[in-house]
Structures are given as C-alpha cells and as structure tokens.
Scaffold this active site. Structure first.
Site, mmCIF file in Angstrom:
data_model
loop_
_atom_site.group_PDB
_atom_site.id
_atom_site.type_symbol
_atom_site.label_atom_id
_atom_site.label_comp_id
_atom_site.label_asym_id
_atom_site.label_seq_id
_atom_site.Cartn_x
_atom_site.Cartn_y
_atom_site.Cartn_z
ATOM 1 N N LYS A 54 1.057 -1.138 0.267
ATOM 2 C CA LYS A 54 -0.003 0.135 0.035
ATOM 3 C C LYS A 54 1.062 1.093 -0.225
ATOM 4 O O LYS A 54 1.064 1.566 1.108
ATOM 5 C CB LYS A 54 -1.346 -0.497 1.398
ATOM 6 C CG LYS A 54 -2.353 0.685 1.192
ATOM 7 C CD LYS A 54 -1.949 2.280 0.308
ATOM 8 C CE LYS A 54 -1.550 3.095 2.051
ATOM 9 N NZ LYS A 54 -1.486 4.661 1.351
ATOM 10 N N CYS A 56 14.142 10.419 6.013
ATOM 11 C CA CYS A 56 14.216 10.134 7.266
ATOM 12 C C CYS A 56 15.463 10.175 7.992
ATOM 13 O O CYS A 56 15.322 10.445 9.756
ATOM 14 C CB CYS A 56 13.166 8.921 7.548
ATOM 15 S SG CYS A 56 14.161 7.301 6.881
ATOM 16 N N GLU A 60 10.612 16.574 14.040
ATOM 17 C CA GLU A 60 10.149 16.262 12.658
ATOM 18 C C GLU A 60 10.088 16.943 11.781
ATOM 19 O O GLU A 60 8.799 17.007 11.528
ATOM 20 C CB GLU A 60 10.311 14.816 12.046
ATOM 21 C CG GLU A 60 10.902 14.441 10.605
ATOM 22 C CD GLU A 60 9.996 12.770 10.486
ATOM 23 O OE1 GLU A 60 9.385 13.049 10.367
ATOM 24 O OE2 GLU A 60 11.235 12.298 10.139
#
Ligand code: NAD
Length: 537
Positions: free
Chosen positions: A182, A291, A388
């Site tokens: 997905k 990331c 973040e």
C-alpha cells in the site's frame, strides 16, 4: 498566441489477485507533479472491499499457491529477473519517480540502482539462509528451521517510493511470503510499474499486489485484518503508533521504520571541507525529506563561527529547481501540505527566538519550492530541534566538549541515525558507541547498504530492515525435537498392562452407563472415579 501545452494524464489501474483493476466504485485520485503542480496521472482510489479482495487473494496464494512451496533458488531467480528489469528500465522509472514526488533525477536513478541491488541481494541471501542444529542433552536431535510468516503487508511513505517497496518486498518474497503493498497516496506510480515487472517475470498470482488508496481507510483495514500476519510500516511516528495498536488486536507481527531528528556532530579537528559538505548533504539531499536527515547539526564552539559562516554561504548558493532539470541541486517539496508544514515550523523557530541565518521562504511561482533554510544558535529544547520537520530546514547547535555533544545528540525521542566528524579515531568510536541510534556514520553522511541493518532506537522504530536481520524479520522460527531412541518416555507407568490406573477404574464398554441420567447420551468417559479402588490396583 502560443498554444497551451497540455500535460498528458496517464490512467493507471491497480494490481489485485493477478489482475489490473479499477476501484470497485470507480473512484480515482490525481497524482500531481510537485515541480509544476500539474496532474500527471490518475490512479484507482481503492475501497475497503478492494482491500478485502486483495487479502483473500493473498491468503489463497500463501495457503494454497506454489510460492511458499517453491525452492528458494527458484524464488531467487524470479527476484533476480525483476532486478534486471528495474535496471533495464532505470531511466524511465527514475523519471517517473521525479515526476510524482519531486526527487531530483540524479537521486532517483540511485534509488533504482539500490532497489535492483536489494532484490539481487535477497535472491542470493535466501539460498544461503539455513536453520541450525542445537547441542541438547539426551538422545534427542534438536533443530531450528525458519519458515515464511504468511501474508505480509507493506505500507510505505512517499519519500523513497521504489526503494521502500524494494526494502520490504525483496526480503518478504525471498523468504516465501506474499505481499500486499500500500504505497503512499501521493506517489504510487513506480510501485505500480514494479507490479508490472513482477507480472512480466512470472510471479504467481496473488504473490505481489499493489493497492492504491487512502491510508486512513485502506492501510487501516490491512493493519487490522486478522487474515494478515505481518505489517511492515515505514512512515511517521503518529501513524506507526496507530498501526501498532491495530496490529495488537490480533497480535500480528509489526515492523516499524519511523521518523528521526538525527544529530550530525562536528568536532574542531574534523576535516573542515569534508564536514561542511557532509552537513549540507545531511540536510539538503532529497530536499530534507529523508528520515535519517542530519537535521540537527551540533558544532564544536571552537570552530562554530567559521563553520556556520561557510555553511550558510554554501547553502545560499544551492540551486533549487525542477526535479528533472539537470542544473537543479534541490527539488521541490512533495506537496502543498508538506510546504505548509515547513512554513509552520519556520514560523515556530522565529517565535522561539532562533536566528534565521538563511532561507525561510517559499519560491514564487508554480511548484512547491522552498529555500534551503538554516537556523543558528538553536537551543536543543526548542521545538525546531525536537520535532521532525521533514524539509530543507537545518538547526545548528553549539557544544563545548565531547560529553556535552553526546548529551545534546541523545536528548531526543528519536534514535534513527547520527554522525560524527573528527580525525581522532578513538574519539569517533567513543561518540558513535554513546549515540542511542541504529545507524551511525563517521566522517560521512547518508550512505546506506542493502547488506547493513536499517532501523531505529527509541521512537524511531521497531525491528530492522535490510541485511540478514531484514530476512529474519520476515520469518517465523520453529524448533523441531526428534527422539532418537524409539523408547517410551516412561512417565506414567503404573497402569501399564492393567485395567486400573491409580484410584480411577477403566470402565469396560459393556458397563458404560447413561450419561448423568440422560438416556439419549452414553457416558463418553471410559475412565470413572472409583472410590473403593486402591491406588495402583
Ligand atoms: P505517513 O505516516 O503519513 O504515511 C505513511 C504511509 O502510511 C502512507 O502509505 C499512508 O497512506 C499510510 N497511512 C496513513 N494513515 C494510515 C492509517 N491510519 N493506517 C494505515 N496506514 C496509514 O508518512 P509520510 O508522510 O508518507 O512519510 C514521512 C514519514 O516517513 C516521516 O516521518 C519519515 O521520517 C518517515 N520515514 C521513515 C523511514 C525509515 O526508514 N525510518 C524512511 C522513510 C520515511
């Protein structure tokens, strides 16, 4: 007047149960090029019913199909063929990646090569993978075998669409699992191309499926389904926590690769030019939508002013532009929402009193472009140092002494990556050992290898991808113990060759009474309690 050139909008279908299909209700979503804001493709917006069909097909493929029963070497051959096709189509796929999520072509082409290598790596590794025999007492042979887990689901983010798919599909399929992928709703196109590649090389029906649709519905359904055995998720901490809760309902295996706020520590004795370059690559590669980005630069006060001065002037010279323009050194952000997030954090930084040394604005015109941005004299407690941002925003924090550098580096809820720059080898080792992070570098930033485990400490994740660790994540471990004597275990010996066991009597068939007075049933028990019997009689 010059004719307005219309961008071609390519219609896509998704790949469920070995067929190319639309959403069951015909709904579609548009895919935008963030460099131009133009619609480039239309993909099915899957419904929960479509996800159910995919899960059923996956179950069938795993429970009855050939894939888990094939020899590892045969599975490996098919994965290797897929790797070859990715390489043959690398330019076209990299272009598509750039178009759908704004990554520079020069970066996307590296992703295609890394993705192909990941399939090759696991095609080889799975043939080498083996169980073990154990030294156990007695005349017993004890061994451990690894088996596939079953139906695995990969839920991936938009920042490395093809690579994240490869990091999940390669070990999962190599180990004999089946996978439903997905992808993030904004960037599913290269994953749909990957499904075409798998179809072309002859993967059996239902082994690899791609379902395109909203995470909140489709991802949610897949994470909760009791027919799914494992969810491998890469994305934000917030959604990761949700997936973990969903998986808990039926105690399914959950792998999480989440966010970061990684420290990049520069000591005064580092090679100045290499460290400047590493600091820029650490944050501005991939437009900071990485990331493991080195988004907290922690700089020795002894060189702070000179380092920051050079860093800022180099950042100001970075050419921001379209992903497919060869001159561009940094592409656009992925979409309007990500641009708004970056703008929000820059405002937070200003409000918190950090000094904005460069950047801080979006570029005028079409496309989601943002200037390379650097905040200096940042306190690690500020939100811009703790949260973040996932964009081209660097915070620079000064430190005094090795211990303080480590304290600042570890003062975060995250633990994904970190780097140290110094020519002193023992200091480098002391510092990387002290970092609470799963991925560390010395005198470099960002290189990743399919051979090395990828994943985070603390809230940056659970489990590891890549390397032998990555293959282990997609297997169940079974112990098998074999008695080599053929002799009885000899525990319950009293009743041997007698009709009596302890103070209970074995009732002959002819004497069995109706069950608790109910004439329609006979007593199922052939052992009845016998009050007068003596134990052992
Ligand atoms: P996201 O968490 O918003 O989405 C990730 C995926 O989850 C998408 O496919 C999305 O559709 C799906 N999703 C959303 N809501 C869901 C729900 N309720 N149930 C199930 N699935 C759902 O993340 P993003 O914005 O696509 O990606 C950015 C994030 O990914 C950043 O935090 C980044 O640090 C992280 N990331 C981590 C790694 C790593 O290796 N640790 C790698 C790349 C990105």
């Amino acid at each position: 007047m010059a004719a307005v050139q219309e961008t071609k909008v390519t219609p896509y279908q998704m790949y469920i149960g070995g067929r190319w299909v639309d959403a069951s209700n015909g709904a579609t979503s548009e895919i935008l090029d963030p460099s131009t804001e133009e619609v480039i493709a239309r993909v099915p917006k899957a419904t929960v019913a479509d996800a159910e069909t995919a899960v059923k097909a996956a179950r069938e493929a795993f429970d009855k199909g050939p894939w888990p029963r094939m020899k590892a070497v045969e599975r490996g051959d098919l994965l290797r063929r897929a790797a070859t096709r990715i390489r043959e189509r690398a330019d076209e796929l990299a272009r598509l990646e750039s178009l759908q999520m704004g990554k520079l072509f020069s970066e996307a082409i590296v992703d295609m090569s890394d993705a192909a290598h990941t399939f090759d790596y696991y095609a080889g590794l799975v043939v080498e993978a083996h169980g073990e025999t154990l030294e156990v007492p007695g005349d017993t042979m004890s061994m451990v075998v690894r088996e596939p887990i079953g139906v695995t689901v990969g839920i991936t983010p938009w920042n490395y669409p093809m690579l994240m798919a490869a990091w999940k599909a390669a070990p999962s399929l190599a180990a004999g699992n089946v996978m439903i992928l997905k992808p993030a709703s904004v960037s599913p196109l290269t994953n749909l191309e990957l499904a075409k590649i798998f179809e072309e090389v002859g993967l059996p029906e239902g082994v690899f499926q791609v379902i395109t649709g909203p995470g909140g519905e489709i991802g949610d359904y897949l994470a909760a389904s009791p027919l799914v055995d494992m969810v491998a998720f890469t994305g934000s901490v917030e959604v990761g926590k949700h997936i973990m809760r969903q998986g808990a309902e039926n105690v399914k295996k959950v792998g999480l690769e989440l966010g970061g706020k990684s420290p990049n520590i520069v000591f005064a004795d580092a090679d100045f030019e290499a460290a400047i370059d590493g600091a820029l690559v650490g944050i501005f590669a991939g437009t900071g939508e990485v990331c493991s980005a080195g988004s907290r630069l922690i700089v020795d006060r002894a060189i702070y002013d000179r380092f920051v001065g050079e860093l800022v002037s180099r950042a100001m010279a970075i050419k921001v532009g379209p992903a497919l323009d060869e001159d561009s050194e940094m592409g656009p952000l992925v979409n309007k929402q990500q641009l708004a997030t970056v703008e929000k954090y820059v405002q937070i930084g200003r409000d918190e009193g950090a000094t904005l040394a460069t950047g801080g604005h979006r570029l005028e015109g079409r496309g989601y472009y943002y200037e390379p941005t650097i905040f200096v004299d940042v306190d690690n407690k500020m939100r811009i140092a703790q949260e973040e941002i996932f964009g081209p925003v660097l915070v620079v924090i000064p430190f005094d002494g090795e211990q303080q550098a480590v304290e600042i580096a570890n003062d975060t809820i995250y633990g994904l990556a970190g780097a140290v720059w110094t020519k002193d080898v023992t200091k480098a080792m002391r510092v990387v050992k002290a970092l609470r992070a799963g991925i560390t570098w010395v005198n470099t930033y960002h290189p990743t290898y399919s051979e090395a485990p990828w994943g985070g400490y603390k809230q940056s994740g659970v489990g590891r991808e890549l390397g032998t660790y990555g293959l282990d994540e997609y297997t169940e471990v079974k112990q098998i113990n074999i008695d080599l004597t053929d002799a009885p275990m000899g525990v319950y010996q009293r009743g041997k060759d007698k009709n009596v066991a302890g103070n209970r009597r074995v009732v002959p068939l002819s004497d069995r009474r109706p069950f608790r007075g109910d004439e329609s049933k006979t007593d199922e028990s052939w052992v009845q309690f016998c009050e007068n019997c003596q134990p052992g009689l």
